[in-house]
Enzyme design. Structure first.
Site, PDB file in Angstrom:
ATOM      1  N   GLY B 127      53.893  21.230 -35.529  1.00  0.00           N
ATOM      2  CA  GLY B 127      54.831  20.561 -36.439  1.00  0.00           C
ATOM      3  C   GLY B 127      55.523  19.387 -35.771  1.00  0.00           C
ATOM      4  O   GLY B 127      56.694  19.466 -35.409  1.00  0.00           O
ATOM      5  N   GLU B 244      47.117  16.035 -24.561  1.00  0.00           N
ATOM      6  CA  GLU B 244      46.509  15.943 -25.880  1.00  0.00           C
ATOM      7  C   GLU B 244      45.550  14.755 -25.934  1.00  0.00           C
ATOM      8  O   GLU B 244      44.429  14.865 -26.408  1.00  0.00           O
ATOM      9  CB  GLU B 244      47.605  15.793 -26.941  1.00  0.00           C
ATOM     10  CG  GLU B 244      47.071  15.822 -28.369  1.00  0.00           C
ATOM     11  CD  GLU B 244      48.150  15.527 -29.414  1.00  0.00           C
ATOM     12  OE1 GLU B 244      49.304  15.317 -29.016  1.00  0.00           O
ATOM     13  OE2 GLU B 244      47.817  15.512 -30.602  1.00  0.00           O
ATOM     14  N   SER B 378      48.745   7.003 -32.754  1.00  0.00           N
ATOM     15  CA  SER B 378      47.656   6.126 -33.182  1.00  0.00           C
ATOM     16  C   SER B 378      47.177   5.271 -32.013  1.00  0.00           C
ATOM     17  O   SER B 378      47.899   5.074 -31.033  1.00  0.00           O
ATOM     18  CB  SER B 378      48.129   5.217 -34.316  1.00  0.00           C
ATOM     19  OG  SER B 378      48.994   4.229 -33.794  1.00  0.00           O
ATOM     20  N   GLU B 380      46.953   2.224 -31.843  1.00  0.00           N
ATOM     21  CA  GLU B 380      47.859   1.088 -31.670  1.00  0.00           C
ATOM     22  C   GLU B 380      49.034   1.482 -30.779  1.00  0.00           C
ATOM     23  O   GLU B 380      49.450   0.716 -29.902  1.00  0.00           O
ATOM     24  CB  GLU B 380      48.371   0.606 -33.032  1.00  0.00           C
ATOM     25  CG  GLU B 380      47.317  -0.073 -33.901  1.00  0.00           C
ATOM     26  CD  GLU B 380      46.338   0.897 -34.562  1.00  0.00           C
ATOM     27  OE1 GLU B 380      46.670   2.101 -34.638  1.00  0.00           O
ATOM     28  OE2 GLU B 380      45.251   0.464 -34.966  1.00  0.00           O
TER      29      GLU B 380
END
Lengths: 379, 393, 379, 393
Positions: B127, B244, B378, B380
Site C-alpha cells: 500500500g 525493488e 516511473s 522518469e
C-alpha cells in the site's frame, strides 16, 4: 498547390465529426462494440441515410463518386471516435473489390444494397500460415462444370461475423505463394459448407474464421477474372491502407490532445506534470510524429488522386510511418498518463489498441519497410 | 575479474537443476498460468516447494529461515529458475515487507509475521501509491490518527497488485502533516479482514485482474502493528526501494523470453522463409539481446558490489530503466511475431481453433508490461534520481 | 565472482593514469600527434621503461605475461588521455601476431625489440576494395624458390608511416574472399619494392598506404603457417577489439564527465543549463550508455580470460555496443557543449573523432551486428 | 488537395532545367568546392548568374528586384537547383538582412543596400550570437552607446559564419539595459572596415574556416545605419527567425544527397555484394527517406499555408528539428559508407592515391553538420518554443 478540402469534402468531414461528437461518446462506443453483431445496426442505418455508405462508388451505381481525399476526410474523423461500425470492411474492402471488378452483374446485384445499408460484406484473405503475404493462398477452388468448389480456411476475417456475403481469395492455379492463379469468389455467408467461428479482437472488432468445406460457387460469382484476383486485391488493399492510415491519424491527434490535457491537470511534486521540461520535449516529439504522419498521408493521397507511378512506394512509406509514429504516440500516451493509462475505463488504452491493429493490418511497419526497400533499392 | 564457477558452484547448479526438474512440473506450470484462485493456489504450492527445500528466502537472516547464498549462488539459482520457466515468488511478502520486518520490526513482529510469510500462509500486498500520488510517493495523504492503542486509518491506496487475494497489506500512512513531506509518515501492517476495508477492482488494459484500489474507512489498526517509530516510516520504506528496482530488472526472465522467442521465430514462416532469417527481425532481436547481455553484467556488478558491502547503490535505477525497456522490447517482438493473432481475445474459443497459440499470451504480456515503466517509481523519476544523486546535476 | 582488478593490475592502471595526468595534457597531446612520426618517440621510451610494451608477451620472451584484463586496464586510461603513441599497432597487433604465431625464430628476433622500444611495427590488412572483410585479400604472394614475391596494395595501415617492419596479409591460394589461402609475411618497411604514402586520419594517427611491387620475402618470414593466416588474424583482431573498446570506454567516461561539468558552468536563460530537466535526462542516457558499455566490456574480457565458447559472439556484441553507445555519447557531448563543441580548441571534438575511428576499425556497429546475427541466429 | 503541376508550371520547370544546364557548369561546381577566395569568387559568380536571370531574390518585393514566384514555382526552382547539385545563395545578405531592410528600413537604406546585395557587391554576415549568449539570444551584451550622430559599439559576436569575407555585418546590440531583456535591443548595420573591428578565426572540428569571432572595440557606427527605431531591434530580428528555421530544413538538398548516396552504395562492394543490397543499410536509408518524404510535404503544407496568407507559423520549428536530424542521418550514412576512409584528412595526397574519393568530403560534411542542430536556435530551444507556443505547455 493546396492542401485544402473542397466545400463538399469539408461538409462530409464535418458531418462525421458531428456524429462522433453527438452520438459516439466513449461509453456509447463501448456498448456499440458489445452488440452481438460487433456494432450498432442503428448507426449503420444512419450512415446509409447520411450517404456515407455511397462515398467510394461510381455515380452510375448510385454512389457519391468520391476519391481518396473523401475517404481520408471521413476516416480521420471516424478514428477520433473509434467508430466500430464496419465501414472499412463492408464499404471499402468488400465494396471496393466489387467496384473495381469489371463485372456489371455483380455490381448491379450488390452495390445498391451496400449503399442502402442492407448488405454487410467481408473480404476473407488471411490464412493461418499466410502472415502478411496476400499471395500466400492455400484455399483451393476447383472447377466443376459451371461451378467452382472451394475448400480451405480463412482466418481473422474483418466483419466476418456479421457479413451476409463474403469475398474469398482462393487458388485456381499456381503454387502456394504465386501472385498468378488467385481468384476471388463472392459467396453467401450461410452457403452450405461455410462454417464460421467468431471472436473478438482487442480493438473491439468482432471477426471470424471461416472454414470452407466443399462450398459450391457459380462461375458467375467470380469477382474480376479467374486467376487474376491478385491485381484487384493489391489495388483495393492500397486504397484501404490509405483509409486505415487516415483513421490512425485521427487517433494520433486524439491521443496527443488527450495527453497534453492530462499533463496539465495531473499534479506531482506540487506542480502540473506538463511543467516538466523532459515531458514537454517528449510531447513535442509526439506532436512532430503526428504532423509528419499527416504529411505523409497527404502525400499518399495526392499520389493516389494523381495515380502517380510511385504510388506503391508512397503507400509503403505511409504504412511504415503510421506504424512507427503510432507506436511512439501510443507508448508515450500511456506512459505519460501513468497508472491511469493502464486502466480500461480510460479511453487511452482503447485508442492505442486500435492503432496497434491498424499497424498489423496488411503488414506491420517492418514488413512494409522491406516492401519499400524492394521498391526503392532493388532497381 | 573472475566470474568462472568453482566446483562447488557447479555442483550447486546441478542441484538447482535437479530440484527444478522434479518440482517445476508441467501440471504446475499450467495451473499457475490460470486465473484467480487456480493461480493463487498454484503459486502457493510452488513457494511451499521452495520453502521445503529451504530456498524460498535468499537474503533473509538465516535465523529467520533465510538462505545465505553467495552472490554467485543467487545468480545461478535465478538463471536456472528462469530458464526453466519457473516464476519468481510473489515479492510483496518475501522481498518487500519481510526485510522491513526483520530489519526494523520488534521481536514480537518478527515471530508473528515471518514464519507465516515463509509458509505462504499470509498473502501480502503493498500500500504505497495513492490516487493523487503516483511516483511522487511522499505526497501520500492516507491518514492514521492515534486513538488509544489503535490508529484510525482513512484514505485510499491504488494500483495495489493482487489485493484481491491479500490477507495483509503494508502501508505508508501519514501520522503528521505538519513538517516536511517525507517526515510524519509511518509504516503500518494492516489486516485485510479489518472492518472498513474495501477492495475495488481496477479493470486494466490487459483484461486481467491484478490491480485494485484499497479504500480505508475508519479502519482500526493496533499500534502494535506499526513498524519502528511513529513518523519514521519513510526511512524504512526507502531502504526497500533500491531493492525493488533491482528485482524489477528481470534479467533472467528476459533471457528465457528471448530464448523462447527465437524458437517461435524459427517456426514462423513468412513468404516461405522462417522469420528468424529476416534480417530486420534479427536486428531487433540482437539490439535487445546485446543490451541484455550488458545488463546481465551490470546486475552482476551491482551484486558484486553489494557482496563487497558497498550496497546496491544508485545503479539500481539504471537496472530498473534498462530492464523494463528490454522487457517491453521483447513484448513488442512477441506481438509482431503474432501479427494479426496478437489482437485475439479468447472468449470461448481456444487458441488452436483460431490461429497461433501465443497471440493471446503475447497481448496479455504486452499490455501488462506497460506498467513496468510506470510502477516502482516511473522511469522518469528514476532518471531524476540518477541525475541528482549519481550525476550531481 | 568479482570484478576487481588484482593489485598488480591496479598498479599498472594507476601508472598509465598518472602518466596521462602528468605528461599528457591536451596541448601536449596535440604536439605529440604533430610529430613527423605521428607520435612522440620520447614517450615511447618511457612506455618501454615503465614496462608497458611488455604487457601481452610471454615471460619466456621477456614479457609481463598479461592477459585481456591487463590490456583493458591500460587501454581505458590511454583512452582518457587520447594517447597517440602506437601501443595498439606495434604491441597488440604486430606483436600480437608474432606472439600468437608458432614461430620461435621470429619471436626471438623481434619481441625483445618491441619490448625495449627499438622496433615499431604495423599490420597491413586493409585493401582498397576490402571494406571490413579481413578475408578479402587481393595482394598476391607467389612462391619463387625459398622466397615469396609479393604484389599488391594495402591501405590505411595503422602506424604504417613509422613502422620498421610490417606484417602483410597476402593470398597464396584460393579466391579473393576465401578465408583459406591467406598467408602473413613479415617484411622490412624499407625493403626493395615497398612504396609508402603516408597521411593523417582525423584522430591524429599517421597512417600509410603501402604498395608492394615484386617485394621478395624469405619463406622464413612467414608468420604462422602458409595458407593459414586467417585464424591468426581472427584471434589477434579479437584481442585488439577488446583493447580498442576499452580505450573507447575511457573516452566515453571522459566525455560524460566533461559534459556534466560544462553544463554546470554554462549559463543560458539565467541559469546553469544543467538545471534543465530535458538535458538532465539526456545526460542520464549518456551515463547509462557508458555503464552498459562498461558491463559488456567486462563480459567480453571475462569470456576472453576464460576462453569461453561464445567469445566471438561476445566480441561482436561488444563492438556493436561500443559503436552505438559511443555515437550517442559523442553526439550528445557535442550537442550539449553547443557552439563550443564545434571548436577545434576544445578537446571534445577530438575525443569524438577517436571514438568514430574506433567504431570503424574492424567493422562498424552495423557490420558487427550482422556478424552477431550470423553467430546467434543461423544455427 | 492538389499538387499536380499546371502546364505553365511544367514550362517553368523546363526553363529552370535549361538555365541550370547552361549556367551550373562542372568548372563552377569544382571552384565552388574550393577554399577561401576561390570559393568566394565562384559563389559570387553563381549569384550573379542568377541575378542576371532575375532569379536571385524570390520573396523580395518586385520593385526592389525580387521575383514574385508562387509557392509552387519556388518549390520547383529549389527542387531542380538542388537535384542539379547547385548551391543555395549565401543567406546573410539575400535572405536575412534584406527582408529586414525592405521591411523596416528607410528609403535611403533601401536604395543604398539592396542593389548592392543583389549584385553581390556586399558580402554580409550575421552578428547575433555572443560568447555568453548562444540560443538565449536576448541575453546579448554587446553595447551601443549614442555619441552624437554615431553609436559606439563594444563587445563581441561569435560563431559568425564567413565573417572573414564580409563587407558588412548586421548586429543586434544593446542600447538600453534597464528593462526586460528583449527590450532595449537595436538593429545596426556595421561596415566591417570600420576601425576597431577584429575578426578572429575559430578553428572548428571540420578543419574548414567558416566560423569567426568578431570583436568590436569602440567601433563608430552612424545612427543612419540603424534599422527602424532604437530599442526595437528585437521585433525586427524575430520576424527573421521563423524564415531562418524553414530554410535550415534543407529538404531539397537532402533529397539530392540521398540520391547520390544510393548511387555510391550500389557501387561499393562488401563481401562480394553491393552495399545497397545490405538490408541493414537499406533500412537506414529508408528510415531517413521516409522521414524526408514526409518532411517534404510538411514543408509544402507550411508553404501553402504561407501562400494562403496564414504565415509560416510555428511549424517552422518542426521543419528545423526534423530537417537537421535528417541531414545528420545522411551525413552519418556517408561516413559509414566510407568506412576507414571516412577518417582521411587530405594533405598533399589526393583522394585517388589513398582510397575512396568521397571519404574526405563525407567527414567534412559530417563535422560541419554537427552545427545544424545547434545554430539558428538549438533544437532544444526549438522544442521549448514548440512546447510553449504550439502545445500550450
Amino acid at each position: 498547390m493546396n492542401f485544402n478540402l473542397s466545400e463538399e469534402q469539408n461538409m462530409l468531414k464535418d458531418s462525421v465529426a458531428r456524429f462522433v461528437q453527438d452520438e459516439y461518446d466513449f461509453e456509447t462506443r463501448r456498448s456499440n462494440a458489445a452488440n452481438p453483431l460487433g456494432f450498432n445496426p442503428d448507426n449503420w442505418q444512419t450512415f446509409a441515410e447520411l450517404g456515407w455508405l455511397s462515398i467510394p462508388f461510381e455515380e452510375a451505381y448510385g454512389g457519391f463518386g468520391g476519391g481518396p481525399t473523401d475517404v481520408m476526410a471521413v476516416m480521420e474523423e471516424m478514428g477520433k471516435g473509434l467508430v466500430v461500425e464496419p465501414f472499412v470492411a463492408t464499404v471499402l474492402m468488400f465494396g471496393g473489390l466489387l467496384s473495381k471488378s469489371d463485372n456489371p452483374a455483380l455490381k448491379d446485384a450488390n452495390i445498391e444494397k451496400i449503399i442502402d445499408g442492407s448488405l454487410q460484406g467481408a473480404f476473407a484473405y488471411v490464412e493461418r500460415q499466410s502472415r502478411f503475404e496476400l499471395a500466400d493462398v492455400k484455399t483451393q477452388a476447383k472447377r466443376d462444370g459451371d461451378d467452382f468448389v472451394l475448400n480451405g480456411e480463412k482466418t481473422v476475417v474483418f466483419n466476418g461475423a456479421a457479413a451476409n456475403k463474403v469475398i474469398v481469395s482462393a487458388r485456381t492455379s499456381g503454387e502456394q505463394c504465386d501472385e498468378a492463379g488467385i481468384t476471388l469468389f463472392l459467396i453467401d455467408a450461410d452457403a452450405p459448407g461455410v462454417e464460421r467461428t467468431q471472436y473478438r479482437l482487442m480493438d473491439g472488432q468482432l471477426v471470424a474464421n471461416i472454414k470452407l468445406n466443399d462450398v459450391r460457387v457459380a462461375a458467375s460469382q467470380v469477382v474480376g477474372k479467374v486467376d487474376e484476383g491478385y491485381t484487384l486485391i493489391d489495388s483495393v488493399v492500397s486504397d484501404v491502407t490509405i483509409a486505415l492510415c487516415a483513421e490512425a491519424l485521427g487517433i494520433m491527434q486524439k491521443l496527443n490532445t488527450t495527453t497534453i490535457e492530462y499533463t496539465k491537470t495531473r499534479q506531482q511534486f506540487g506542480v502540473a506534470i506538463s511543467s516538466f521540461q523532459a515531458l514537454q520535449h517528449r510531447m513535442v516529439d509526439m506532436f512532430m510524429a503526428g504532423e509528419q504522419a499527416k504529411s505523409i498521408l497527404y502525400r499518399a493521397v495526392c499520389a493516389a488522386e494523381g495515380e502517380a507511378d510511385d504510388l506503391a512506394k508512397n503507400i509503403a512509406a505511409l504504412k511504415v510511418m503510421i506504424g512507427r509514429n503510432g507506436k511512439l504516440i501510443g507508448d508515450e500516451a500511456i506512459q505519460l498518463h501513468g497508472g491511469m493509462g493502464l486502466t480500461d475505463e480510460l479511453d487511452v488504452g482503447h485508442y492505442v489498441k486500435r492503432l496497434m491493429m491498424i499497424n498489423t493490418t496488411f503488414g506491420d511497419a517492418d514488413y512494409q519497410q522491406q516492401k519499400f526497400n524492394r521498391l526503392a533499392y532493388a532497381e | 575479474m573472475d566470474i568462472t564457477f568453482s566446483a562447488e558452484e557447479l555442483a550447486f547448479r546441478d542441484q538447482v537443476r535437479e530440484f527444478l526438474a522434479q518440482n517445476w512440473t508441467p501440471d504446475l506450470a499450467r495451473r499457475i498460468r490460470g486465473e484467480d484462485e487456480e493461480f493463487k493456489a498454484a503459486q502457493i504450492e510452488w513457494q511451499n516447494k521452495l520453502n521445503d527445500k529451504g530456498w524460498l528466502a535468499p537474503g533473509w537472516p538465516v535465523e529467520h529461515g533465510g538462505v545465505a547464498w553467495s552472490v554467485t549462488e543467487n545468480f545461478i539459482f535465478e538463471t536456472e529458475r528462469s530458464l526453466a520457466g519457473a516464476p519468481d515468488v510473489v515479492p510483496f511478502g518475501l522481498k518487500m515487507v519481510a526485510p522491513v520486518i526483520y530489519g526494523f520490526g520488534n521481536e514480537e513482529q518478527k515471530q508473528r509475521f515471518l514464519p507465516r510469510i515463509l509458509k505462504s500462509e499470509d498473502w501480502w500486498c503493498q500500500g504505497y501509491s495513492e490516487p493523487g500520488a503516483g511516483s511522487d510517493l511522499a505526497a501520500l495523504k492516507t491518514k492514521a490518527e492515534l486513538d488509544g492503542d489503535d490508529y484510525i486509518v482513512n484514505g485510499a491506496k491504488v494500483w495495489t497488485t493482487y489485493a484481491q487475494y491479500a490477507d495483509w497489506i503494508f502501508c505508508l500512512v501519514r501520522t503528521d502533516a505538519s513538517g516536511k513531506r517525507q517526515d510524519g509518515i509511518s509504516f503500518l501492517l494492516i489486516d485485510m479482514k479489518s472492518p472498513g476495508i474495501t477492495v475495488n477492482k481496477i479493470s486494466s488494459i490487459d483484461d486481467h485482474h491484478s490491480l485494485n484500489e484499497v479504500v480505508f474507512d475508519n479502519v482500526r489498526v493496533p499500534v502494535a502493528n506499526r513498524i519502528g517509530e511513529q513518523d519514521k516510516g519513510w526511512t524504512y520504506a526507502k531502504a526497500l526501494l533500491a531493492h525493488e528496482r533491482t528485482s524489477i530488472a528481470g534479467v533472467a526472465d528476459s533471457k528465457r523470453r528471448l530464448r523462447d522467442l527465437r524458437k517461435l521465430l524459427s517456426e514462423e514462416i513468412s513468404g516461405g522463409r522462417p522469420l528468424i532469417e529476416d534480417v530486420q527481425f534479427q536486428n531487433r532481436l540482437s539490439n535487445t539481446e546485446i543490451e541484455l547481455m550488458a545488463l546481465e553484467y551490470t546486475e552482476l556488478r551491482v551484486l558484486a558490489s553489494t557482496a563487497d558491502g558497498k550496497g546496491p547503490g544508485v545503479e539500481s535505477s539504471l537496472l530498473k530503466i534498462k530492464g523494463t525497456e528490454i522487457q517491453q522490447a521483447i513484448q513488442q517482438m512477441y506481438m509482431d511475431l503474432a501479427g494479426y493473432y496478437s489482437g485475439v481475445l479468447h472468449g470461448d474459443e481456444t487458441a488452436e481453433s483460431i490461429g497461433h497459440a501465443f497471440g493471446h499470451d503475447a497481448r496479455k504480456a504486452y499490455m501488462y508490461g506497460r506498467a513496468a515503466t510506470i510502477y516502482g517509481g516511473s522511469n522518469e523519476v528514476q532518471k531524476n534520481i540518477t541525475a541528482k544523486y549519481v550525476l550531481g546535476l
